[in-house]
Design a protein around this motif. Structure first.
Motif, PDB file in Angstrom:
ATOM      1  N   GLN A   5      18.363 -15.902 -56.691  1.00 48.48           N
ATOM      2  CA  GLN A   5      18.663 -16.384 -58.127  1.00 48.48           C
ATOM      3  C   GLN A   5      19.189 -17.568 -58.218  1.00 48.48           C
ATOM      4  OE1 GLN A   5      18.188 -14.326 -60.823  1.00 48.48           O
ATOM      5  NE2 GLN A   5      17.268 -13.066 -59.290  1.00 48.48           N
ATOM      6  N   THR A   7      19.201 -21.658 -58.102  1.00 47.06           N
ATOM      7  CA  THR A   7      18.348 -22.769 -58.843  1.00 47.06           C
ATOM      8  C   THR A   7      18.901 -24.193 -58.307  1.00 47.06           C
ATOM      9  OG1 THR A   7      19.867 -22.713 -60.795  1.00 47.06           O
ATOM     10  CG2 THR A   7      18.037 -21.146 -60.750  1.00 47.06           C
ATOM     11  N   ARG A  39      13.446 -22.765 -58.902  1.00 48.36           N
ATOM     12  CA  ARG A  39      14.235 -21.234 -58.420  1.00 48.36           C
ATOM     13  C   ARG A  39      13.654 -20.769 -57.374  1.00 48.36           C
ATOM     14  NH1 ARG A  39      13.389 -15.955 -61.176  1.00 48.36           N
ATOM     15  NH2 ARG A  39      15.341 -14.669 -60.625  1.00 48.36           N
TER      16      ARG A  39
END
Length: 117
Positions: A5, A7, A39
């Motif tokens: 997850q 970024t 991402r």
């Protein structure tokens, strides 16, 4: 398996410089597809740097431009060859870079419900 997850911001001027350094020129109309935020496409809890595909080369279809970063670190760009290992549900090739941490792209999902059961 869950997708990472993490970024990172993709500075547009640095991305443009990386594209120009790699292929010499770019049309302004092509830049609408450039991303401002990366991402990570790798599996959750992967070793090493995060990575996101940010550009397809016009002149070298076997490679692509990837944004690479560490948490809290600077985003850098690297041209990497595609993995291309076949085996997805439709016999599709892996869409990550060659020598990426396993597993391949077709087993990754960003849906947390995928591991519940």
């Amino acid at each position: 398996m869950r997708q990472c997850q993490a970024t990172a911001v993709v500075p547009p001027e640095r991305l443009l410089f990386a594209i120009l350094a790699g292929q010499g020129r770019v049309l302004s109309s092509e830049l609408e597809y450039a991303t401002a935020r990366a991402r990570c496409e790798l599996p959750l809890h992967h070793p090493g740097q995060h990575a996101d595909h940010v550009w397809d080369w016009n002149h070298q279809p076997t490679h692509a431009l990837w944004a690479r970063w560490t948490t809290g670190g600077t985003t850098r760009f690297e041209s990497l060859p595609w993995c291309e290992t076949p085996g997805g549900p439709d016999a599709d090739a892996c869409t990550l870079y060659r020598d990426h941490p396993h597993p391949h792209s077709w087993t990754l999902t960003d849906d947390p419900r995928s591991e519940a059961a």
